[in-house]
Design a protein around this motif. Structure first.
Motif, PDB file in Angstrom:
ATOM      1  N   ARG A 206      50.203 -18.725  87.955  1.00 26.06           N
ATOM      2  CA  ARG A 206      49.409 -18.718  86.761  1.00 26.06           C
ATOM      3  C   ARG A 206      50.620 -18.389  85.538  1.00 26.06           C
ATOM      4  O   ARG A 206      51.220 -17.642  85.747  1.00 26.06           O
ATOM      5  N   PHE A 207      50.116 -18.836  84.316  1.00 26.23           N
ATOM      6  CA  PHE A 207      50.939 -18.356  83.201  1.00 26.23           C
ATOM      7  C   PHE A 207      49.916 -18.229  81.675  1.00 26.23           C
ATOM      8  O   PHE A 207      48.784 -18.947  81.854  1.00 26.23           O
ATOM      9  N   LEU A 208      50.502 -17.733  81.017  1.00 32.65           N
ATOM     10  CA  LEU A 208      49.791 -17.811  79.611  1.00 32.65           C
ATOM     11  C   LEU A 208      50.609 -18.804  78.902  1.00 32.65           C
ATOM     12  O   LEU A 208      51.846 -18.785  78.753  1.00 32.65           O
ATOM     13  N   GLY A 209      49.945 -19.854  78.210  1.00 33.21           N
ATOM     14  CA  GLY A 209      50.465 -20.841  77.524  1.00 33.21           C
ATOM     15  C   GLY A 209      49.770 -21.202  76.107  1.00 33.21           C
ATOM     16  O   GLY A 209      48.906 -20.281  75.647  1.00 33.21           O
ATOM     17  N   ASN A 210      50.165 -22.290  75.719  1.00 30.21           N
ATOM     18  CA  ASN A 210      49.458 -22.687  74.475  1.00 30.21           C
ATOM     19  C   ASN A 210      49.250 -24.428  74.262  1.00 30.21           C
ATOM     20  O   ASN A 210      49.726 -24.723  75.106  1.00 30.21           O
ATOM     21  N   ARG A 211      48.540 -24.575  73.327  1.00 32.49           N
ATOM     22  CA  ARG A 211      48.262 -26.203  73.251  1.00 32.49           C
ATOM     23  C   ARG A 211      49.195 -26.989  72.474  1.00 32.49           C
ATOM     24  O   ARG A 211      49.083 -28.309  72.394  1.00 32.49           O
ATOM     25  N   SER A 212      50.500 -26.494  72.588  1.00 35.51           N
ATOM     26  CA  SER A 212      51.493 -27.216  71.989  1.00 35.51           C
ATOM     27  C   SER A 212      51.936 -28.792  72.778  1.00 35.51           C
ATOM     28  O   SER A 212      52.123 -28.289  73.939  1.00 35.51           O
ATOM     29  N   SER A 213      51.878 -29.620  72.147  1.00 33.71           N
ATOM     30  CA  SER A 213      52.152 -31.109  73.004  1.00 33.71           C
ATOM     31  C   SER A 213      53.836 -31.212  73.005  1.00 33.71           C
ATOM     32  O   SER A 213      54.147 -32.132  73.810  1.00 33.71           O
ATOM     33  N   GLY A 214      54.399 -30.739  71.876  1.00 36.37           N
ATOM     34  CA  GLY A 214      55.888 -31.007  71.981  1.00 36.37           C
ATOM     35  C   GLY A 214      55.908 -32.370  70.787  1.00 36.37           C
ATOM     36  O   GLY A 214      57.237 -32.908  70.648  1.00 36.37           O
ATOM     37  N   ARG A 215      55.025 -32.988  70.412  1.00 38.38           N
ATOM     38  CA  ARG A 215      55.151 -34.353  69.815  1.00 38.38           C
ATOM     39  C   ARG A 215      55.767 -34.160  68.726  1.00 38.38           C
ATOM     40  O   ARG A 215      56.840 -34.933  68.093  1.00 38.38           O
ATOM     41  N   GLN A 216      55.566 -33.165  67.621  1.00 41.71           N
ATOM     42  CA  GLN A 216      56.441 -33.037  66.306  1.00 41.71           C
ATOM     43  C   GLN A 216      57.698 -32.479  66.543  1.00 41.71           C
ATOM     44  O   GLN A 216      58.747 -33.291  66.095  1.00 41.71           O
ATOM     45  N   ALA A 277      56.249 -23.743  69.770  1.00 42.68           N
ATOM     46  CA  ALA A 277      55.204 -22.871  69.748  1.00 42.68           C
ATOM     47  C   ALA A 277      55.489 -21.689  70.886  1.00 42.68           C
ATOM     48  O   ALA A 277      55.373 -21.855  71.947  1.00 42.68           O
ATOM     49  N   VAL A 278      56.185 -20.857  70.262  1.00 41.74           N
ATOM     50  CA  VAL A 278      56.903 -19.600  71.170  1.00 41.74           C
ATOM     51  C   VAL A 278      55.621 -18.549  71.427  1.00 41.74           C
ATOM     52  O   VAL A 278      55.131 -18.236  70.406  1.00 41.74           O
ATOM     53  N   ALA A 279      55.412 -18.222  72.595  1.00 38.83           N
ATOM     54  CA  ALA A 279      54.509 -17.147  72.829  1.00 38.83           C
ATOM     55  C   ALA A 279      55.077 -15.847  72.333  1.00 38.83           C
ATOM     56  O   ALA A 279      56.304 -15.323  72.572  1.00 38.83           O
ATOM     57  N   ASP A 280      54.298 -15.114  71.411  1.00 34.54           N
ATOM     58  CA  ASP A 280      54.648 -13.896  70.957  1.00 34.54           C
ATOM     59  C   ASP A 280      54.746 -12.693  71.750  1.00 34.54           C
ATOM     60  O   ASP A 280      55.508 -11.856  71.685  1.00 34.54           O
ATOM     61  N   PHE A 281      53.920 -12.763  73.002  1.00 29.70           N
ATOM     62  CA  PHE A 281      53.804 -11.752  74.083  1.00 29.70           C
ATOM     63  C   PHE A 281      54.175 -12.372  75.472  1.00 29.70           C
ATOM     64  O   PHE A 281      53.527 -13.586  75.806  1.00 29.70           O
ATOM     65  N   ARG A 282      54.427 -11.591  76.334  1.00 26.74           N
ATOM     66  CA  ARG A 282      54.496 -11.919  77.794  1.00 26.74           C
ATOM     67  C   ARG A 282      53.962 -10.748  78.446  1.00 26.74           C
ATOM     68  O   ARG A 282      54.067  -9.753  77.925  1.00 26.74           O
ATOM     69  N   PRO A 283      53.342 -11.228  79.772  1.00 24.57           N
ATOM     70  CA  PRO A 283      53.095 -10.096  80.785  1.00 24.57           C
ATOM     71  C   PRO A 283      54.380  -9.107  80.935  1.00 24.57           C
ATOM     72  O   PRO A 283      55.345  -9.595  81.237  1.00 24.57           O
ATOM     73  N   ALA A 284      53.849  -8.080  80.890  1.00 28.15           N
ATOM     74  CA  ALA A 284      54.918  -7.021  80.929  1.00 28.15           C
ATOM     75  C   ALA A 284      55.651  -7.124  82.425  1.00 28.15           C
ATOM     76  O   ALA A 284      56.907  -6.735  82.395  1.00 28.15           O
ATOM     77  N   SER A 285      54.842  -7.571  83.592  1.00 30.09           N
ATOM     78  CA  SER A 285      55.550  -7.919  84.739  1.00 30.09           C
ATOM     79  C   SER A 285      55.048  -9.224  85.254  1.00 30.09           C
ATOM     80  O   SER A 285      53.650  -9.547  85.048  1.00 30.09           O
ATOM     81  N   GLU A 286      56.043  -9.784  85.940  1.00 30.98           N
ATOM     82  CA  GLU A 286      55.337 -10.852  86.668  1.00 30.98           C
ATOM     83  C   GLU A 286      55.234 -10.860  88.251  1.00 30.98           C
ATOM     84  O   GLU A 286      56.242 -10.091  88.838  1.00 30.98           O
ATOM     85  N   ALA A 287      54.261 -10.878  88.752  1.00 32.39           N
ATOM     86  CA  ALA A 287      54.021 -10.661  90.182  1.00 32.39           C
ATOM     87  C   ALA A 287      54.738 -11.520  91.073  1.00 32.39           C
ATOM     88  O   ALA A 287      54.722 -12.789  90.652  1.00 32.39           O
ATOM     89  N   GLU A 307      56.290  -7.581  73.800  1.00 35.73           N
ATOM     90  CA  GLU A 307      56.588  -8.479  72.756  1.00 35.73           C
ATOM     91  C   GLU A 307      57.790  -9.438  73.281  1.00 35.73           C
ATOM     92  O   GLU A 307      58.853  -8.969  74.010  1.00 35.73           O
ATOM     93  N   ASN A 308      57.595 -10.641  72.841  1.00 38.40           N
ATOM     94  CA  ASN A 308      58.926 -11.530  73.135  1.00 38.40           C
ATOM     95  C   ASN A 308      59.830 -11.356  71.718  1.00 38.40           C
ATOM     96  O   ASN A 308      59.412 -11.168  70.997  1.00 38.40           O
ATOM     97  N   PRO A 309      61.075 -11.883  72.062  1.00 34.62           N
ATOM     98  CA  PRO A 309      62.117 -11.954  70.912  1.00 34.62           C
ATOM     99  C   PRO A 309      61.440 -12.993  69.802  1.00 34.62           C
ATOM    100  O   PRO A 309      61.076 -14.075  70.503  1.00 34.62           O
ATOM    101  N   ASP A 310      61.510 -12.928  68.549  1.00 32.06           N
ATOM    102  CA  ASP A 310      61.217 -13.564  67.532  1.00 32.06           C
ATOM    103  C   ASP A 310      62.536 -14.637  67.472  1.00 32.06           C
ATOM    104  O   ASP A 310      63.582 -14.199  66.789  1.00 32.06           O
ATOM    105  N   ILE A 311      62.654 -15.724  68.066  1.00 34.86           N
ATOM    106  CA  ILE A 311      64.000 -16.680  68.005  1.00 34.86           C
ATOM    107  C   ILE A 311      64.067 -16.879  66.559  1.00 34.86           C
ATOM    108  O   ILE A 311      65.219 -16.772  66.308  1.00 34.86           O
TER     109      ILE A 311
END
Ligand code: CTP
Length: 413
Positions: A206-216, A277-287, A307-311
């Protein structure tokens, strides 16, 4: 879509002729009128019947057919766009010499519309000084000669010389039609682009993601490369898109991997474009093992985030600290706005907060932009009036963004 065009698809004799069929279909599906003009040798690879069925128009190769209609000049005169795919070394040599010994070369001599040439040949033929000279002469004359893709060629060899995919040639050609031609103002410039969506793992499945297609982001890479730049793309998750032609692609998964990949390459870049589209947050731990319902219920119903780094912001700070020298840093802002928040105002605030030189703002939500073929919005730059980017394909929008970058590089601010 924009107004339907009369498009001539010229086809020269090489193994990649089969891709011309896809190109004809691409233009037809967008509602354009297509006339296919093959050379006699192109018909050794794919028959006229295929091109006639796909285009809905008669196909001829010679100036001695339909003479009563003065076909040898009419086809070129009526064209809004000529796209030659594949173009062989021989065809380009004949164009340079101004020959008119078949219908395709005669059509090119007559046409005053934009002409796009997509070469395909073996690497040795592409790098041959004669071919390179012919490419530069055609470019000097205002003809857009696309760089070929790198990859598997007809035999066992691979290298530059491969014909880009029909969707890539088609999108680039329509962008050229809208502007008249690509000139190569980015020649010698290094452009770093982030694209797609990051994925932040919860557990191995499982992951947290978003709807970006990468087309642009990929369209930016294609256009920047064809306008002469050396392009590197740091790509997160993308839809099943063709790899941008002429660009180096580095695949990453998470925001932290993307940040690391950008940090490693930002030093050499003249222009940095953050379209991901960079995820602003990530799970604190990955199982390390799959979380199970009935066993890890609390981990599944409540995921703690960090919080993730703001690239983008980090890259701007690194430039301010003199660590990198990028001339232009571009951000994106996809905003939905809300009842009491104007999305354009949110974007202006983001431009200031992130400190970048250019921000492409688009209004998203309700099926707009994410995963769509078209885009539109506003380009914001500090101390400049917002510049509207009218609705167009993501390639046309990419072209407008590159124009704004070139303006910032060339014009005093
Ligand atoms: N971006 C980035 N790193 C992040 C988040 C965003 O580099 N961790 C970049 C994106 O690639 C984009 C720009 O910042 O170019 C704006 O992204 P957006 O998600 O809209 O910005 P946020 O700062 O996350 O703002 P918001 O609060 O609206 O989510």
């Amino acid at each position: 879509m924009n107004k339907p065009l009369n498009i001539v698809v010229g086809v020269a004799g090489g193994i990649a002729v089969y891709k011309a069929c896809g190109l004809v279909r691409f233009f037809k599906e967008l509602g354009h009128e297509v006339t296919v003009v093959p050379t006699p040798s192109a018909l050794q690879f794919v028959g006229a019947a295929t091109f006639e069925a796909l285009s809905g128009n008669r196909v001829s190769t010679t100036v001695f057919e339909a003479v009563d209609e003065v076909q040898h000049v009419r086809v070129g005169q009526e064209a809004d766009l000529v796209v030659i795919a594949p173009a062989t070394a021989d065809l380009m040599a004949r164009l340079v010499a101004g020959r008119a010994d078949d219908l395709l070369t005669a059509t090119c001599l007559v046409a005053t519309c934009p002409i796009v040439v997509a070469p395909a040949m073996h690497t040795e033929m592409w790098w041959n000084p004669a071919t390179q000279h012919n490419v530069s002469v055609l470019r000097e004359r205002g003809i857009t000669v696309l760089d070929p893709a790198h990859g598997r060629l007809t035999g066992k060899d691979s290298g530059p010389g491969r014909l880009p995919e029909p969707v890539q040639i088609g999108n680039l050609a329509l962008t050229v039609a809208a502007r008249g031609g690509f000139n190569r103002e980015l020649a010698g410039k290094r452009v770093l682009i982030t694209a797609g969506g990051t994925q932040e793992n919860v557990d191995p499945v499982r992951f947290l993601g978003n709807r970006s297609s990468g087309r642009q982001g990929f369209a930016l890479a294609e256009v920047a490369a064809q306008r002469g730049a050396h392009v590197t793309v740091i790509a997160g998750h993308t839809d099943f898109l063709e790899t941008p032609c002429g660009a180096e692609v580095v695949r990453v998964v998470s925001a932290r991997e993307m940040a690391e990949a950008v940090a490693q390459r930002a030093g050499g870049a003249d222009v940095i474009i953050m379209a991901a589209a960079v995820a602003d947050f990530r799970p604190a731990s990955e199982a390390s093992a799959k979380l199970k319902k009935g066993v890890n219920d609390s981990d599944l119903t409540t995921i703690s985030l960090v919080e993730n780094p703001d690239i983008l912001a980090t890259t701007v700070q690194r430039r301010a600290a003199g660590e990198i020298g990028a001339r232009v840093i571009v951000g994106f802002a996809a905003e939905t706005g809300s009842a009491d928040q104007d999305p354009l105002e949110l974007a202006k605030a983001k431009l200031q907060r992130k400190g970048c030189d250019l921000l492409m703002f688009n209004h998203v939500g309700h099926g707009k932009v994410f995963g769509q073929l078209d885009n539109s919005g506003w380009l914001l730059a500090p101390d400049r009036a917002p510049r509207e980017v009218p609705s167009g394909s993501k390639f046309e929008v990419a072209d407008a963004i590159i124009d704004a970058i070139v303006d910032l590089t060339v014009l005093p601010s």
